[in-house]
Motif scaffolding. Sequence first.
Motif, mmCIF file in Angstrom:
data_model
loop_
_atom_site.group_PDB
_atom_site.id
_atom_site.type_symbol
_atom_site.label_atom_id
_atom_site.label_comp_id
_atom_site.label_asym_id
_atom_site.label_seq_id
_atom_site.Cartn_x
_atom_site.Cartn_y
_atom_site.Cartn_z
ATOM 1 N N THR A 193 0.835 -1.210 0.000
ATOM 2 C CA THR A 193 0.000 0.000 0.000
ATOM 3 C C THR A 193 0.866 1.255 0.000
ATOM 4 O OG1 THR A 193 -1.746 -1.156 1.184
ATOM 5 C CG2 THR A 193 -1.769 1.249 1.309
ATOM 6 N N ALA A 246 8.026 7.402 0.255
ATOM 7 C CA ALA A 246 7.647 7.427 1.671
ATOM 8 C C ALA A 246 8.327 6.310 2.457
ATOM 9 C CB ALA A 246 6.131 7.335 1.823
ATOM 10 N N PHE A 292 6.366 1.505 11.989
ATOM 11 C CA PHE A 292 6.295 0.924 10.650
ATOM 12 C C PHE A 292 7.270 -0.250 10.530
ATOM 13 C CE2 PHE A 292 7.364 0.669 6.113
ATOM 14 C CZ PHE A 292 6.098 0.604 5.557
ATOM 15 N N PHE A 319 -11.581 -2.241 7.907
ATOM 16 C CA PHE A 319 -11.096 -1.045 7.207
ATOM 17 C C PHE A 319 -12.268 -0.186 6.727
ATOM 18 C CE2 PHE A 319 -6.602 -2.482 5.672
ATOM 19 C CZ PHE A 319 -6.066 -2.053 6.872
ATOM 20 N N LYS A 324 -12.896 3.630 7.578
ATOM 21 C CA LYS A 324 -12.997 4.612 6.497
ATOM 22 C C LYS A 324 -14.290 5.432 6.649
ATOM 23 C CE LYS A 324 -11.794 4.561 1.564
ATOM 24 N NZ LYS A 324 -12.963 4.672 0.701
ATOM 25 N N LEU A 343 -13.671 7.958 9.302
ATOM 26 C CA LEU A 343 -12.808 9.023 8.781
ATOM 27 C C LEU A 343 -13.622 9.972 7.914
ATOM 28 C CD1 LEU A 343 -9.581 7.131 7.594
ATOM 29 C CD2 LEU A 343 -9.746 8.717 9.525
ATOM 30 N N ALA A 388 -9.702 -2.386 19.638
ATOM 31 C CA ALA A 388 -8.478 -3.020 19.149
ATOM 32 C C ALA A 388 -7.456 -3.159 20.275
ATOM 33 C CB ALA A 388 -7.886 -2.214 17.990
ATOM 34 N N VAL A 446 3.214 11.756 3.599
ATOM 35 C CA VAL A 446 4.219 10.713 3.814
ATOM 36 C C VAL A 446 4.005 10.009 5.158
ATOM 37 C CG1 VAL A 446 6.685 10.356 4.288
ATOM 38 C CG2 VAL A 446 5.968 11.711 2.288
ATOM 39 N N LEU A 479 1.083 7.771 5.527
ATOM 40 C CA LEU A 479 1.327 6.406 5.046
ATOM 41 C C LEU A 479 2.164 5.588 6.025
ATOM 42 C CD1 LEU A 479 2.036 7.210 1.278
ATOM 43 C CD2 LEU A 479 0.159 5.788 2.142
ATOM 44 N N VAL A 480 3.370 6.050 6.342
ATOM 45 C CA VAL A 480 4.288 5.188 7.109
ATOM 46 C C VAL A 480 4.000 5.172 8.602
ATOM 47 C CG1 VAL A 480 6.169 5.248 5.437
ATOM 48 C CG2 VAL A 480 6.092 6.970 7.251
ATOM 49 N N PHE A 525 -1.274 5.465 8.923
ATOM 50 C CA PHE A 525 -1.897 4.288 8.293
ATOM 51 C C PHE A 525 -1.400 2.992 8.945
ATOM 52 C CE2 PHE A 525 -0.996 0.997 4.977
ATOM 53 C CZ PHE A 525 -2.254 0.415 4.975
ATOM 54 N N ALA A 526 -0.091 2.924 9.255
ATOM 55 C CA ALA A 526 0.442 1.714 9.900
ATOM 56 C C ALA A 526 -0.253 1.465 11.239
ATOM 57 C CB ALA A 526 1.957 1.830 10.075
ATOM 58 N N MET A 568 -3.384 2.443 12.013
ATOM 59 C CA MET A 568 -4.748 1.968 11.712
ATOM 60 C C MET A 568 -4.714 0.504 11.284
ATOM 61 S SD MET A 568 -6.653 5.176 9.828
ATOM 62 C CE MET A 568 -8.302 4.728 10.383
ATOM 63 N N ALA A 569 -3.704 0.133 10.496
ATOM 64 C CA ALA A 569 -3.597 -1.250 10.027
ATOM 65 C C ALA A 569 -3.361 -2.195 11.200
ATOM 66 C CB ALA A 569 -2.488 -1.361 8.994
ATOM 67 N N ALA A 570 -2.503 -1.790 12.133
ATOM 68 C CA ALA A 570 -2.233 -2.641 13.297
ATOM 69 C C ALA A 570 -3.504 -2.815 14.139
ATOM 70 C CB ALA A 570 -1.104 -2.045 14.143
ATOM 71 N N TYR A 571 -4.240 -1.709 14.342
ATOM 72 C CA TYR A 571 -5.520 -1.812 15.052
ATOM 73 C C TYR A 571 -6.463 -2.753 14.289
ATOM 74 C CZ TYR A 571 -4.645 2.448 17.986
ATOM 75 O OH TYR A 571 -4.181 3.370 18.885
ATOM 76 N N CYS A 593 -5.648 10.696 13.282
ATOM 77 C CA CYS A 593 -6.206 10.125 12.051
ATOM 78 C C CYS A 593 -7.328 10.989 11.481
ATOM 79 C CB CYS A 593 -6.685 8.689 12.284
ATOM 80 S SG CYS A 593 -5.314 7.557 12.618
ATOM 81 N N LEU A 622 -5.623 9.386 4.965
ATOM 82 C CA LEU A 622 -5.836 8.054 5.536
ATOM 83 C C LEU A 622 -6.960 7.291 4.859
ATOM 84 C CD1 LEU A 622 -4.966 8.845 9.200
ATOM 85 C CD2 LEU A 622 -3.806 7.268 7.653
ATOM 86 N N ALA A 623 -8.016 7.998 4.471
ATOM 87 C CA ALA A 623 -9.094 7.316 3.734
ATOM 88 C C ALA A 623 -8.527 6.777 2.418
ATOM 89 C CB ALA A 623 -10.252 8.269 3.487
ATOM 90 N N ALA A 667 -5.354 5.867 1.883
ATOM 91 C CA ALA A 667 -4.491 4.716 2.190
ATOM 92 C C ALA A 667 -5.324 3.463 2.487
ATOM 93 C CB ALA A 667 -3.574 5.036 3.376
ATOM 94 N N LEU A 668 -6.407 3.630 3.277
ATOM 95 C CA LEU A 668 -7.257 2.473 3.579
ATOM 96 C C LEU A 668 -7.866 1.910 2.303
ATOM 97 C CD1 LEU A 668 -9.211 3.426 6.843
ATOM 98 C CD2 LEU A 668 -7.101 2.123 6.607
ATOM 99 N N CYS A 681 -5.260 -0.067 0.508
ATOM 100 C CA CYS A 681 -4.951 -1.339 1.158
ATOM 101 C C CYS A 681 -6.084 -2.344 0.916
ATOM 102 C CB CYS A 681 -4.698 -1.132 2.651
ATOM 103 S SG CYS A 681 -3.959 -2.569 3.439
#
Lengths: 271, 271
Positions: free
Chosen positions: A188, A196, A204, A240, A244, A247, A262, B170, B173-174, B177-178, B180-183, B222, B229-230, B232-233, B236
Amino acid sequence: MIGASLARDFKRLGLAEAVAGFGRSKERLMQVVKEGVLDDWAVEPEPICAGADLVVLATPVETFVTLARDVAPFLMPGALVIDVGSLKGAVVADVEALMPEGVHFVGCHPIAGSERSGAYASRAGLFEHARCMITPTERTDPGALARAEALWTALGCRVERMDAYEHDRVFGLVSHFAHMAAYAIVTTVGEADAGALRFPGAGFRDTTRIALSDPTLWSHICIMNRENLADALGRCMDVFGRMKDALEAGDSSQLEQIFERAVEFKRTSER
Amino acid sequence: MIGASLARDFKRLGLAEAVAGFGRSKERLMQVVKEGVLDDWAVEPEPICAGADLVVLATPVETFVTLARDVAPFLMPGALVIDVGSLKGAVVADVEALMPEGVHFVGCHPIAGSERSGAYASRAGLFEHARCMITPTERTDPGALARAEALWTALGCRVERMDAYEHDRVFGLVSHFAHMAAYAIVTTVGEADAGALRFPGAGFRDTTRIALSDPTLWSHICIMNRENLADALGRCMDVFGRMKDALEAGDSSQLEQIFERAVEFKRTSER
């Protein structure tokens, strides 16, 4: 990595009179012999399996059935065969069915390892304090099960029994899905802006550490466990989607509730 | 955590004659004073900001504009104001606009920290070898910029300049978003089978470490960066969709290609 780490521990802990390995690469086998990890080696199963009390299948999991078929003719009555694969389910049933009379198979999955692969990544003590999942079936010999459990206990593992299909569902979530998610996160970011990737923070880095894992190994594992994984990916896409929505609605308290839940799940996992 | 870690380093490295803090919690401030981290404290800005050469905004980023408004009347001409927030963009523009004549603001984002929060999680040396992003605007005073960069360099950071909005894209993303992804990963596993959380391997643990991060802090970050972020989600979810297609087609080589590309992206990030 798992096979050579086991060999190191068998020697270090005096659990075997001799440890021999068979595999495809003569060079790699000779390298570990030189390091004293193996006493003997071969590129064919016969000289290694004939006379072995314990045979460990430690190749990629998609090769186990073929491997079991290859070694079966040479297995000694009374031998214990175990594997170290991260999938159980159908694999255990198939390998079990291939064992000759008097040879017993017990499915094992030590939860140890890293994003690295191969004998070069092996080390003594890899299994200390690790969990080892054992997946007996209705056909499993009680004596063989006890021997397998004693072995992993001697290596320092906490042994836990689980149904083979249940195992694949659980580890599909906490291991295989986690790998797919890590691959998806770096993809992603890379697709959105490869530049980035130059700015990884500690978060990360940790979140995507396992995105360095061997793509061949993991694509096979994921395909073999595809039903559980397709389900997990669908569920994560749903999570997700909820994030979203929050957001896009600018709803900070909605997002906070999702994050709080979470954190609670994660705390459960740390206990 | 960031504020108190800075205070520790200001003292340890002799970068300040005196370090004083203001915040909402008398108890927490007295605790850090007792530990020798602060020389003085107050729950109001005036006694702390009047006479300060350097004022650091180290509260949650969504409070910066209000905080800047509160401290502005007490700032000394010639004072440098910096922040340590993980969002820049509009925040920098808004805070900058609130600074009185002769007071200069420079947006800063040290890439340091962990899933923990608060002064209790602070430590000396937190910024050593860390990157610090500095986001000057057209209005930034060159002398103030040089002072801010010299400060972070003295703390051990590698300083890098970036446009404030580019920064948010940037780090959206790193970092954001990371998180949110972990959550999302722990939520996915928890919703599918909370019992599976009992079996975390090292991979799952690392991948979801930042899912312990403060939900309040991160929901605000977020939401403030919601457009990035929307996006990036959505991206993904698209990657997950491609993975799911490969799984459902039983296409191991397709999945392997997706994973290989992920590993290449990850390697770029490790360089």
